[in-house]
Design an enzyme around this catalytic site. Structure first.
Site, PDB file in Angstrom:
ATOM      1  N   TYR A  51     -54.254 -12.771 -53.869  1.00  8.77           N
ATOM      2  CA  TYR A  51     -53.123 -12.620 -52.931  1.00  8.77           C
ATOM      3  C   TYR A  51     -53.229 -11.271 -52.243  1.00  8.77           C
ATOM      4  O   TYR A  51     -53.541 -10.264 -52.889  1.00  8.77           O
ATOM      5  CB  TYR A  51     -51.785 -12.706 -53.677  1.00  8.77           C
ATOM      6  CG  TYR A  51     -51.132 -14.050 -53.500  1.00  8.77           C
ATOM      7  CD1 TYR A  51     -50.920 -14.568 -52.229  1.00  8.77           C
ATOM      8  CD2 TYR A  51     -50.716 -14.796 -54.602  1.00  8.77           C
ATOM      9  CE1 TYR A  51     -50.324 -15.811 -52.063  1.00  8.77           C
ATOM     10  CE2 TYR A  51     -50.122 -16.038 -54.433  1.00  8.77           C
ATOM     11  CZ  TYR A  51     -49.929 -16.537 -53.155  1.00  8.77           C
ATOM     12  OH  TYR A  51     -49.345 -17.759 -52.979  1.00  8.77           O
ATOM     13  N   GLU A  53     -50.888 -10.219 -49.292  1.00  3.17           N
ATOM     14  CA  GLU A  53     -49.914 -10.083 -48.207  1.00  3.17           C
ATOM     15  C   GLU A  53     -49.983  -8.692 -47.599  1.00  3.17           C
ATOM     16  O   GLU A  53     -50.045  -7.692 -48.331  1.00  3.17           O
ATOM     17  CB  GLU A  53     -48.491 -10.330 -48.717  1.00  3.17           C
ATOM     18  CG  GLU A  53     -48.114 -11.791 -48.767  1.00  3.17           C
ATOM     19  CD  GLU A  53     -48.359 -12.407 -50.121  1.00  3.17           C
ATOM     20  OE1 GLU A  53     -49.272 -11.926 -50.834  1.00  3.17           O
ATOM     21  OE2 GLU A  53     -47.638 -13.362 -50.461  1.00  3.17           O
ATOM     22  N   ASP A 197     -55.803 -20.546 -25.298  1.00  8.18           N
ATOM     23  CA  ASP A 197     -56.188 -21.164 -26.568  1.00  8.18           C
ATOM     24  C   ASP A 197     -57.633 -21.631 -26.387  1.00  8.18           C
ATOM     25  O   ASP A 197     -57.899 -22.645 -25.741  1.00  8.18           O
ATOM     26  CB  ASP A 197     -55.251 -22.345 -26.858  1.00  8.18           C
ATOM     27  CG  ASP A 197     -55.592 -23.048 -28.165  1.00  8.18           C
ATOM     28  OD1 ASP A 197     -56.706 -22.842 -28.681  1.00  8.18           O
ATOM     29  OD2 ASP A 197     -54.749 -23.830 -28.650  1.00  8.18           O
ATOM     30  N   THR A 223     -59.275 -21.482 -33.104  1.00  4.16           N
ATOM     31  CA  THR A 223     -59.727 -21.881 -34.431  1.00  4.16           C
ATOM     32  C   THR A 223     -61.141 -21.322 -34.613  1.00  4.16           C
ATOM     33  O   THR A 223     -61.768 -20.866 -33.657  1.00  4.16           O
ATOM     34  CB  THR A 223     -59.750 -23.415 -34.597  1.00  4.16           C
ATOM     35  OG1 THR A 223     -60.438 -23.980 -33.469  1.00  4.16           O
ATOM     36  CG2 THR A 223     -58.348 -23.985 -34.670  1.00  4.16           C
ATOM     37  N   LYS A 226     -64.749 -24.948 -34.875  1.00  4.38           N
ATOM     38  CA  LYS A 226     -65.239 -25.961 -33.928  1.00  4.38           C
ATOM     39  C   LYS A 226     -66.619 -25.514 -33.415  1.00  4.38           C
ATOM     40  O   LYS A 226     -67.554 -25.450 -34.199  1.00  4.38           O
ATOM     41  CB  LYS A 226     -64.210 -26.151 -32.808  1.00  4.38           C
ATOM     42  CG  LYS A 226     -62.870 -26.701 -33.330  1.00  4.38           C
ATOM     43  CD  LYS A 226     -61.925 -27.034 -32.218  1.00  4.38           C
ATOM     44  CE  LYS A 226     -60.683 -27.748 -32.705  1.00  4.38           C
ATOM     45  NZ  LYS A 226     -59.591 -26.841 -33.099  1.00  4.38           N
ATOM     46  N   ARG A 232     -62.679 -23.538 -41.806  1.00  3.89           N
ATOM     47  CA  ARG A 232     -61.373 -23.946 -41.279  1.00  3.89           C
ATOM     48  C   ARG A 232     -60.522 -22.696 -41.180  1.00  3.89           C
ATOM     49  O   ARG A 232     -60.407 -21.936 -42.142  1.00  3.89           O
ATOM     50  CB  ARG A 232     -60.654 -24.914 -42.227  1.00  3.89           C
ATOM     51  CG  ARG A 232     -61.404 -26.135 -42.639  1.00  3.89           C
ATOM     52  CD  ARG A 232     -61.772 -27.008 -41.521  1.00  3.89           C
ATOM     53  NE  ARG A 232     -60.639 -27.544 -40.803  1.00  3.89           N
ATOM     54  CZ  ARG A 232     -60.672 -28.704 -40.136  1.00  3.89           C
ATOM     55  NH1 ARG A 232     -61.785 -29.437 -40.133  1.00  3.89           N
ATOM     56  NH2 ARG A 232     -59.635 -29.142 -39.477  1.00  3.89           N
TER      57      ARG A 232
HETATM   58  N1  DSN Z   1     -57.712 -31.665 -34.049  1.00  2.00           N
HETATM   59  C1  DSN Z   1     -58.168 -30.758 -33.022  1.00  2.00           C
HETATM   60  C2  DSN Z   1     -59.083 -31.437 -32.068  1.00  2.00           C
HETATM   61  O1  DSN Z   1     -59.656 -32.422 -32.453  1.00  2.00           O
HETATM   62  O2  DSN Z   1     -59.225 -30.991 -30.943  1.00  2.00           O
HETATM   63  C3  DSN Z   1     -57.061 -30.112 -32.350  1.00  2.00           C
HETATM   64  O3  DSN Z   1     -56.089 -29.748 -33.279  1.00  2.00           O
END
Ligand code: DSN
Length: 413
Positions: A51, A53, A197, A223, A226, A232
């Site tokens: 942890y 924080e 984003d 994120t 990707k 993640r």
């Molecule tokens: N699930 C993501 C995507 O497939 O683009 C977005 O949250």
């Protein structure tokens, strides 16, 4: 040390089945990728236990010397990779990152502008079924009916009419380059903040094959799993003068203990993306998408906006006389994994859809190139041309299974 297989054969069996699925199928969901062994190892490391924080040097728990080191490393690598003035690497997902950004700069009820979900936006860009659309007064912009690209004149009119506090640019199903300079001009002329984003194309920005939003945007959320190929999780980048608000909005504003194992893995992924090989990888992702797009078009399939500038392609299934759901299911039955998606001005529900979203990040991580994209396109054309034909599906499924095994999945060792 007891392995998972020894201590919990049931879970181990499921994990192994998923591993086999990932090896034997062709993953073309545009938002998915394969993380490296190093990223997976850091994700599964002992930082799971800690942890922390707070922020490096200002924690609310003891024992954080190494948590501080790893978070500082992730922050400095994120800043170097994207040329950002400030990075917060604690958001646990893209939704959390967007939530924190809105919470930091808006009060409930404030107006925010974003691309409508059915036009390619994201749930957290104002969908009425999401916290974003419930807490804030979202003004939605759209793409032009003819070009299927974002209509900047209509964005400008919407913003001067509705006066949002934040304009969100970026999408989850938009195959084209977003004009960040134009968004910034509109935002700043109307006293709004520009939030980009970049979740979908962060890896392409890191690899230098997609324009960087950093110089234009006040806040950038993303994120990390990707096109960026990390664990993640997510991050927020921002101008230095917004750093304090962003950090407070993440913790204690909207999150508790940061996921230190993910932060360690983000540091690894940023380190990988800083290497010259990542530029080559990113270029291949885009090159592959273009070959795939052209081959699908040659096979008679219509693509939204007529092609792609990115890793992502949006197929208009109405050109084949089928729904997105039917296309997704037929391909899954052939070992090709994609997801159905609405297309601009879709007349079908988000559960059925008229579109199919596909992308090249994961197959490029397996080392595939132009020849493999042409082969993939010919399978897609065959299956979508006869989505009820069990013989076609079975034939393609067998070919895909044999073909896929020749392309090792990174992180599979
Ligand atoms: N699930 C993501 C995507 O497939 O683009 C977005 O949250």
């Amino acid at each position: 040390m007891r392995t998972l297989e020894q201590s919990d054969p049931e879970v181990s069996g499921i994990v192994n089945a998923e591993k086999k699925r990932q090896i034997e199928t062709l993953e073309i969901i545009a938002s998915e990728n394969y993380a490296s062994n190093a990223v997976l190892e850091a994700t599964g490391s002992v930082f799971t236990n800690k942890y922390a924080e707070g922020y490096p040097g200002k924690r609310y728990y003891a024992g954080n010397a190494f948590a501080d080191q790893v978070e500082e490393l992730a922050v400095s690598r994120a800043k170097e990779l994207f040329g950002a003035e400030h990075a917060n690497v604690q958001p646990t997902s893209g939704a959390e990152a967007n939530f924190a950004a809105y919470a930091g700069f808006c009060e409930p009820g404030d107006v925010i502008a974003g691309l409508e979900l059915s036009q390619g936006g994201h749930l957290t860009h104002g969908s009425p079924v999401n916290f974003s659309g419930r807490l804030y007064d979202f003004a939605a912009y759209a793409v032009d009916r003819e070009t299927e690209m974002i209509d900047m004149d209509s964005v400008s009119r919407l913003v001067s009419d509705r006066r949002p506090k934040i304009i969100v640019a970026g999408a989850t199903a938009y195959p084209r380059i977003v004009d960040f300079a134009a968004f910034a001009e509109i935002a700043h002329k109307n006293d709004a903040l520009l939030l980009v984003d970049m979740s979908h194309f962060a890896g392409l920005v890191a690899g230098g094959v997609y324009p960087s939003p950093i110089a234009h945007a006040d806040i950038v959320t993303s994120t990390t799993h990707k096109t960026l190929r990390g664990p993640r999780g997510a991050m927020i980048l921002c101008k230095g003068n917004l750093a304090e608000v962003v950090d407070k909005a993440v913790f204690p504003g909207t999150q508790g203990g940061p996921h230190m194992h993910s932060i360690a893995a983000k540091a690894v992924a940023f380190g990988e993306a800083l290497k010259p090989e990542f530029r080559i990888y990113s270029q291949k992702v885009v090159d592959n998408a273009q070959v795939l797009a052209e081959s699908l078009q040659s096979g008679g399939i219509r693509l939204v906006s007529g092609g792609t500038d990115t890793h992502l392609i949006l197929i208009d299934c109405t050109s084949l006389g089928i729904t997105g759901r039917k296309a997704q299911n037929a391909l899954e039955g052939s070992g090709i994994i994609a997801n159905r998606n609405t297309i601009p001005y879709d007349e079908r529900s988000p559960f059925v859809t008229s579109g199919l979203r596909i992308g090249t990040p994961a197959l490029t991580s397996r080392g595939m190139g132009s020849d493999e994209m042409r082969k993939l396109a010919s399978w897609i054309v065959q299956v979508l041309g006869d989505p009820d034909g069990e013989g076609v599906r079975e034939g393609v499924r067998n070919e895909v299974a044999e073909f896929a095994q020749a392309w090792p999945v990174p992180g599979g060792e």
